[in-house]
Motif scaffolding. Structure first.
Motif, PDB file in Angstrom:
ATOM      1  N   SER A  67      46.429  33.496  43.204  1.00 15.70           N
ATOM      2  CA  SER A  67      46.607  34.214  44.466  1.00 15.70           C
ATOM      3  C   SER A  67      46.139  33.362  45.643  1.00 15.70           C
ATOM      4  CB  SER A  67      45.825  35.534  44.397  1.00 15.70           C
ATOM      5  OG  SER A  67      45.672  36.076  45.669  1.00 15.70           O
ATOM      6  N   SER A  68      44.993  32.704  45.490  1.00 13.22           N
ATOM      7  CA  SER A  68      44.452  31.921  46.605  1.00 13.22           C
ATOM      8  C   SER A  68      45.312  30.703  46.936  1.00 13.22           C
ATOM      9  CB  SER A  68      43.014  31.477  46.293  1.00 13.22           C
ATOM     10  OG  SER A  68      42.189  32.621  46.258  1.00 13.22           O
ATOM     11  N   LEU A  69      46.119  30.260  45.971  1.00 10.04           N
ATOM     12  CA  LEU A  69      47.037  29.151  46.244  1.00 10.04           C
ATOM     13  C   LEU A  69      48.371  29.654  46.802  1.00 10.04           C
ATOM     14  CD1 LEU A  69      46.222  26.863  43.180  1.00 10.04           C
ATOM     15  CD2 LEU A  69      45.823  26.337  45.594  1.00 10.04           C
ATOM     16  N   GLY A  70      48.433  30.955  47.086  1.00 12.92           N
ATOM     17  CA  GLY A  70      49.611  31.503  47.762  1.00 12.92           C
ATOM     18  C   GLY A  70      50.678  32.023  46.833  1.00 12.92           C
ATOM     19  N   PHE A  71      50.350  32.177  45.546  1.00 15.57           N
ATOM     20  CA  PHE A  71      51.349  32.647  44.578  1.00 15.57           C
ATOM     21  C   PHE A  71      51.013  34.067  44.129  1.00 15.57           C
ATOM     22  CE2 PHE A  71      50.791  27.986  43.609  1.00 15.57           C
ATOM     23  CZ  PHE A  71      51.897  27.579  44.332  1.00 15.57           C
ATOM     24  N   HIS A  72      51.991  34.696  43.453  1.00 14.91           N
ATOM     25  CA  HIS A  72      51.763  36.046  42.952  1.00 14.91           C
ATOM     26  C   HIS A  72      50.851  35.966  41.724  1.00 14.91           C
ATOM     27  CE1 HIS A  72      52.340  40.018  41.391  1.00 14.91           C
ATOM     28  NE2 HIS A  72      53.037  40.352  42.451  1.00 14.91           N
ATOM     29  N   THR A 130      27.552  37.863  46.535  1.00 16.47           N
ATOM     30  CA  THR A 130      27.261  38.838  45.474  1.00 16.47           C
ATOM     31  C   THR A 130      27.665  40.242  45.932  1.00 16.47           C
ATOM     32  OG1 THR A 130      25.393  37.484  44.818  1.00 16.47           O
ATOM     33  CG2 THR A 130      25.438  39.726  43.963  1.00 16.47           C
ATOM     34  N   TRP A 131      27.378  40.521  47.187  1.00 15.04           N
ATOM     35  CA  TRP A 131      27.734  41.840  47.734  1.00 15.04           C
ATOM     36  C   TRP A 131      29.256  42.044  47.723  1.00 15.04           C
ATOM     37  CZ3 TRP A 131      30.500  44.018  51.721  1.00 15.04           C
ATOM     38  CH2 TRP A 131      30.236  45.378  51.987  1.00 15.04           C
ATOM     39  N   PHE A 132      29.986  41.019  48.162  1.00 14.87           N
ATOM     40  CA  PHE A 132      31.449  41.139  48.168  1.00 14.87           C
ATOM     41  C   PHE A 132      32.004  41.191  46.734  1.00 14.87           C
ATOM     42  CE2 PHE A 132      31.286  39.984  52.664  1.00 14.87           C
ATOM     43  CZ  PHE A 132      32.273  40.807  53.174  1.00 14.87           C
ATOM     44  N   GLY A 133      31.371  40.454  45.832  1.00 17.62           N
ATOM     45  CA  GLY A 133      31.796  40.487  44.426  1.00 17.62           C
ATOM     46  C   GLY A 133      31.634  41.884  43.843  1.00 17.62           C
ATOM     47  N   MET A 134      30.492  42.506  44.136  1.00 19.94           N
ATOM     48  CA  MET A 134      30.211  43.857  43.628  1.00 19.94           C
ATOM     49  C   MET A 134      31.176  44.863  44.255  1.00 19.94           C
ATOM     50  SD  MET A 134      28.164  44.579  41.300  1.00 19.94           S
ATOM     51  CE  MET A 134      28.601  46.220  40.751  1.00 19.94           C
ATOM     52  N   ARG A 135      31.438  44.676  45.541  1.00 20.55           N
ATOM     53  CA  ARG A 135      32.362  45.579  46.228  1.00 20.55           C
ATOM     54  C   ARG A 135      33.769  45.489  45.596  1.00 20.55           C
ATOM     55  NH1 ARG A 135      34.691  45.540  52.375  1.00 20.55           N
ATOM     56  NH2 ARG A 135      35.829  43.782  51.516  1.00 20.55           N
ATOM     57  N   GLN A 138      35.046  38.596  40.259  1.00 21.69           N
ATOM     58  CA  GLN A 138      36.009  39.429  41.003  1.00 21.69           C
ATOM     59  C   GLN A 138      36.065  39.046  42.482  1.00 21.69           C
ATOM     60  OE1 GLN A 138      38.032  42.022  40.129  1.00 21.69           O
ATOM     61  NE2 GLN A 138      37.565  41.923  37.955  1.00 21.69           N
ATOM     62  N   ASN A 139      35.167  38.169  42.896  1.00 17.34           N
ATOM     63  CA  ASN A 139      35.121  37.818  44.325  1.00 17.34           C
ATOM     64  C   ASN A 139      36.199  36.783  44.643  1.00 17.34           C
ATOM     65  OD1 ASN A 139      34.623  36.948  46.894  1.00 17.34           O
ATOM     66  ND2 ASN A 139      32.387  36.903  46.661  1.00 17.34           N
ATOM     67  N   ILE A 140      37.305  37.256  45.182  1.00 20.75           N
ATOM     68  CA  ILE A 140      38.445  36.358  45.421  1.00 20.75           C
ATOM     69  C   ILE A 140      38.171  35.396  46.575  1.00 20.75           C
ATOM     70  CG2 ILE A 140      39.743  37.797  47.079  1.00 20.75           C
ATOM     71  CD1 ILE A 140      42.234  36.968  45.272  1.00 20.75           C
ATOM     72  N   TYR A 141      37.176  35.722  47.417  1.00 24.28           N
ATOM     73  CA  TYR A 141      36.918  34.866  48.583  1.00 24.28           C
ATOM     74  C   TYR A 141      36.365  33.506  48.180  1.00 24.28           C
ATOM     75  CZ  TYR A 141      37.657  39.297  50.866  1.00 24.28           C
ATOM     76  OH  TYR A 141      38.216  40.483  51.269  1.00 24.28           O
ATOM     77  N   PHE A 182      35.065  33.291  57.392  1.00 17.75           N
ATOM     78  CA  PHE A 182      34.844  34.499  56.586  1.00 17.75           C
ATOM     79  C   PHE A 182      34.865  34.160  55.091  1.00 17.75           C
ATOM     80  CE2 PHE A 182      36.685  38.039  54.176  1.00 17.75           C
ATOM     81  CZ  PHE A 182      35.637  38.933  54.289  1.00 17.75           C
ATOM     82  N   TYR A 183      35.851  33.359  54.666  1.00 22.63           N
ATOM     83  CA  TYR A 183      35.945  32.998  53.246  1.00 22.63           C
ATOM     84  C   TYR A 183      34.669  32.287  52.783  1.00 22.63           C
ATOM     85  CZ  TYR A 183      41.011  33.942  53.357  1.00 22.63           C
ATOM     86  OH  TYR A 183      42.248  34.522  53.479  1.00 22.63           O
ATOM     87  N   ARG A 184      34.153  31.414  53.651  1.00 19.52           N
ATOM     88  CA  ARG A 184      32.946  30.670  53.254  1.00 19.52           C
ATOM     89  C   ARG A 184      31.757  31.620  53.113  1.00 19.52           C
ATOM     90  NH1 ARG A 184      28.924  27.977  55.868  1.00 19.52           N
ATOM     91  NH2 ARG A 184      29.846  28.097  57.928  1.00 19.52           N
ATOM     92  N   LEU A 185      31.617  32.515  54.074  1.00 20.03           N
ATOM     93  CA  LEU A 185      30.470  33.433  54.035  1.00 20.03           C
ATOM     94  C   LEU A 185      30.610  34.445  52.890  1.00 20.03           C
ATOM     95  CD1 LEU A 185      30.068  34.143  57.870  1.00 20.03           C
ATOM     96  CD2 LEU A 185      28.605  32.714  56.412  1.00 20.03           C
ATOM     97  N   ALA A 186      31.800  35.017  52.770  1.00 21.93           N
ATOM     98  CA  ALA A 186      31.981  36.088  51.778  1.00 21.93           C
ATOM     99  C   ALA A 186      32.135  35.548  50.361  1.00 21.93           C
ATOM    100  CB  ALA A 186      33.214  36.917  52.138  1.00 21.93           C
ATOM    101  N   GLY A 187      32.606  34.287  50.249  1.00 21.37           N
ATOM    102  CA  GLY A 187      32.890  33.769  48.910  1.00 21.37           C
ATOM    103  C   GLY A 187      31.883  32.777  48.391  1.00 21.37           C
ATOM    104  N   ALA A 188      31.224  32.063  49.292  1.00 15.31           N
ATOM    105  CA  ALA A 188      30.402  30.940  48.815  1.00 15.31           C
ATOM    106  C   ALA A 188      29.025  30.900  49.457  1.00 15.31           C
ATOM    107  CB  ALA A 188      31.159  29.632  49.087  1.00 15.31           C
ATOM    108  N   THR A 189      28.560  32.036  49.973  1.00 11.66           N
ATOM    109  CA  THR A 189      27.232  32.056  50.589  1.00 11.66           C
ATOM    110  C   THR A 189      26.448  33.257  50.062  1.00 11.66           C
ATOM    111  OG1 THR A 189      28.307  31.238  52.581  1.00 11.66           O
ATOM    112  CG2 THR A 189      26.007  31.887  52.805  1.00 11.66           C
ATOM    113  N   GLN A 190      25.368  32.994  49.426  1.00 10.44           N
ATOM    114  CA  GLN A 190      24.494  34.045  48.891  1.00 10.44           C
ATOM    115  C   GLN A 190      23.630  34.640  49.992  1.00 10.44           C
ATOM    116  OE1 GLN A 190      22.570  34.934  45.501  1.00 10.44           O
ATOM    117  NE2 GLN A 190      24.700  35.528  45.492  1.00 10.44           N
ATOM    118  N   PRO A 191      23.269  35.909  50.033  1.00 10.37           N
ATOM    119  CA  PRO A 191      23.612  36.924  49.026  1.00 10.37           C
ATOM    120  C   PRO A 191      24.921  37.669  49.338  1.00 10.37           C
ATOM    121  CG  PRO A 191      22.018  37.845  50.542  1.00 10.37           C
ATOM    122  CD  PRO A 191      22.286  36.445  51.017  1.00 10.37           C
ATOM    123  N   LEU A 192      25.604  37.227  50.451  1.00  7.47           N
ATOM    124  CA  LEU A 192      26.838  37.941  50.830  1.00  7.47           C
ATOM    125  C   LEU A 192      27.885  37.911  49.715  1.00  7.47           C
ATOM    126  CD1 LEU A 192      27.808  37.183  54.543  1.00  7.47           C
ATOM    127  CD2 LEU A 192      27.444  39.410  53.463  1.00  7.47           C
TER     128      LEU A 192
END
Ligand SMILES: [Fe+2]
Length: 612
Positions: free
Chosen positions: A250-255, A145-150, A296-299, A133-143
């Motif tokens: 956040s992605s490294l597990g910290f606040h 961009t969609w997740f970033g906008m969301r 803004q796309n944390i994925y 999911f992280y790969r698709l939502a964070g590093a695969t176009q055009p998904l």
């Protein structure tokens, strides 16, 4: 003219009482409420400010708040959403999958051990479905961009709701105090710019603010000249270096709000070359400005955190932050001809970035405002609205909070049934205890304003034992990747650090790192990071004579003019404020000795002292 500066209520709510450009009192609400990064109206710190100064609410001329009315802020937030859409559809992307494959091949084999990590190349452990999911939502176009906008739309919705909520709370609470008619709001980055410039004492300075978000912006460039500020440039949200760093934290597990310093510490172990090209491919850098795609796309950083070693990810984000910040500063120094740079905004809590800016050939000096995050914004506006004109004094002290009487301290010691003594030479006694391997907490005088403990609410230890970074952190319930910071006698600073010129004022407040000398590395290994840097507090006798005397007495005994100084608090708690907070943390933390006011208390259940 008296101003009550109130910093944003959403996080780190802080009160500052400022008269004619002079700060009379400043303290964060978290110290009183005992809730880290307190959100909400700072009633307790306001009460403490009025009590400490004897100022009555009726004497306050202006209440200064560093955000606009919520309706205006909502318009700026919606503009940022439109900008995200514009940039994500017009930015010409490089082929990310190819860049990532090249990065995979650059991961080094390592067998070093890093305290706090299971292995040097540890990645964030997630199941296969999450990783996909992280790969698709964070590093695969055009998904992506969609997740970033969301994510951007969701952020905007939340941010508008928060602005409305805090707007209403501020007005309700000021109304109760009869101060609502004195409320004066301002754009957020003006407050960061004002605190760094007015506290610097400089006649003319280039003012650089960098944060996560504030009034539609995430940074600004201004010139301060003879007591006046002139804005030259704005960095528009969503192109935020603060958000960029928060997502990787956040992605490294910290606040994301609290633990950016852990990423800075971790970065020193990694190789920035593994992923810097990947990160920089998401930037459009222009002279004096930049934009970031899908920020803004944390994925995206989630994907990187499961695919690459944590240390290389941290190193790349840190490096890219430094590269972009340096490019911006270099351009604006050259554009204005002003080499004296003052910094403020949450991102300038990044002590390593500040060092890199200071090291630029074009930069003559750097001053970082000691309360650089939003906790300092109320003071910035307090300065701004009461400034009498002309050039002020450089900020002398961060000891701006409450203090407690001997009687109050004695009463708390008695309540806790603790035996105490009143030594004739308390600094000498503390130094002797430290020399024998004891950990001593110091509670004295006015509490520090801002995130750093500068000796009045500090835990002290000698700097000979590098292992202290593990065992003392463990005892205090903390995990850190950066070593404890040293306090160093002003007169001995050049023996310990390189490149101090132009940043010594900042170094009085622990806001910048320096390369350490070989002497420092040899004699104070506990305070030197793996990259050979340290984040010192340079202490001058006249700024805090008794604290200075402790380090001086230790120097006489050991020939080492430094001690470790870490904040006096337990795990994730705010730094102690009152004698009762100090006694509780002293007992819970199994600290060997407590120097509190003129008294010394040995722990009733001592742990074995470590001598090295
Ligand atoms: Fe800010």
């Amino acid at each position: 003219m008296k101003a009550l500066g109130i910093s944003p209520l959403d996080k780190d709510a802080t009160v500052s009482l400022v008269e004619d450009g002079r700060v009379l009192f400043a303290a964060g609400e978290e110290r009183f409420s005992r809730r880290k990064h307190h959100a909400g109206f700072p009633s307790r710190s306001l009460q403490a400010a009025l009590e400490a100064t004897g100022v009555a609410p009726g004497e306050i001329d202006v209440v200064a708040y560093p955000f606009l009315a919520w309706e205006s802020e909502a318009k700026l937030i919606n503009n940022a959403v439109a900008e995200e859409k514009r940039f994500s559809t017009t930015f010409s992307r490089k082929k990310l999958s190819k860049l990532l494959e090249q990065a995979d091949r650059r991961i080094p084999n390592r067998d070093l051990s890093i305290p706090g990590l299971l292995s040097a190349n540890q990645r964030m452990a997630k199941g296969p479905l999450k990783r996909l999911f992280y790969r698709l939502a964070g590093a695969t176009q055009p998904l992506s961009t969609w997740f970033g906008m969301r994510a951007m739309r969701q952020w905007a919705k939340d941010a508008i709701a928060f602005h409305k909520k805090w707007h209403e709370e501020l007005e309700t609470e000021l109304g109760k105090l009869g101060l609502l008619d004195r409320l004066r709001r301002s754009e957020h980055h003006l407050s960061h710019a004002a605190n760094s410039y007015f506290a610097s004492g400089l006649e003319r300075a280039l003012i650089v603010t960098i944060d996560g978000y504030g009034s539609g912006l995430c940074g600004s460039i201004s010139v301060g000249e003879h007591g006046k500020l002139k804005r030259l440039h704005n960095f528009e949200f969503p192109h935020s270096l603060g958000t960029l760093y928060e997502t990787v934290t956040s992605s490294l597990g910290f606040h994301p709000d609290r633990h950016a310093g852990k990423v800075v510490g971790l970065a020193a172990y990694g190789d920035p070359d593994v992923l810097s090209e990947v990160l920089l491919s998401r930037f459009e850098q222009r002279p004096g400005d930049y934009s970031i795609v899908e920020n803004q796309n944390i994925y995206f950083s989630r994907h990187l955190s499961t695919r690459f070693p944590m240390i290389d990810l941290a190193a790349a984000y840190q490096h890219v932050l430094e590269v972009v910040a340096r490019n911006v500063v270099e351009y604006w120094v050259s554009n204005t001809g002003i080499g004296d740079v003052v910094l403020s905004g949450g991102v300038t809590a990044n002590v390593k970035m500040n060092q890199r800016i200071h090291e630029l050939d074009c930069v003559d000096s750097v001053f970082v405002y000691p309360n650089m995050g939003d906790g300092g914004c109320g003071t910035g506006m307090g300065y701004y609205v009461t400034w009498p004109g002309g050039v002020g004094e450089p900020m002398q002290t961060a000891y701006l909070g409450p203090q407690f009487s001997e009687a109050e301290i004695q009463s708390e010691l008695s309540k806790a049934n603790l035996e105490y003594q009143r030594p004739k030479d308390l600094p000498g006694m503390i130094a002797a205890q430290l020399m024998s391997g004891k950990v001593v907490a110091r509670f004295a005088g006015r509490m520090e304003y801002g995130p750093r403990a500068l000796g009045n609410r500090s835990i002290l230890y000698h700097a000979r034992d590098p292992e202290v970074n593990q065992w003392l952190n463990q005892r205090l319930g903390r995990t850190e990747f950066m070593p404890f910071a040293p306090v160093t006698l002003w007169e001995e600073r050049h023996r310990c650090y390189h490149g101090l010129d132009g940043a010594e004022h900042s170094a009085e407040f622990m806001t910048i790192t320096f390369d350490c000398t070989d002497w420092m590395k040899q004699h104070c290994p506990a305070a030197v990071h793996v990259d050979g840097t340290a984040r010192p507090q340079l202490i001058r006798r006249e700024k805090n004579p008794e604290y200075y005397a402790i380090v001086e007495e230790f120097y006489k005994l050991s020939e080492v003019p430094c001690l470790i100084n870490t904040s006096f608090n337990m795990h994730e708690e705010p730094i102690v404020c009152s004698p009762s907070d100090a006694i509780r943390a002293f007992l819970d933390g199994r600290i060997d000795g407590l120097a509190i006011g003129p008294f010394y208390v040995a722990h009733p259940e001592p742990v074995r002292a470590r001598v090295s």
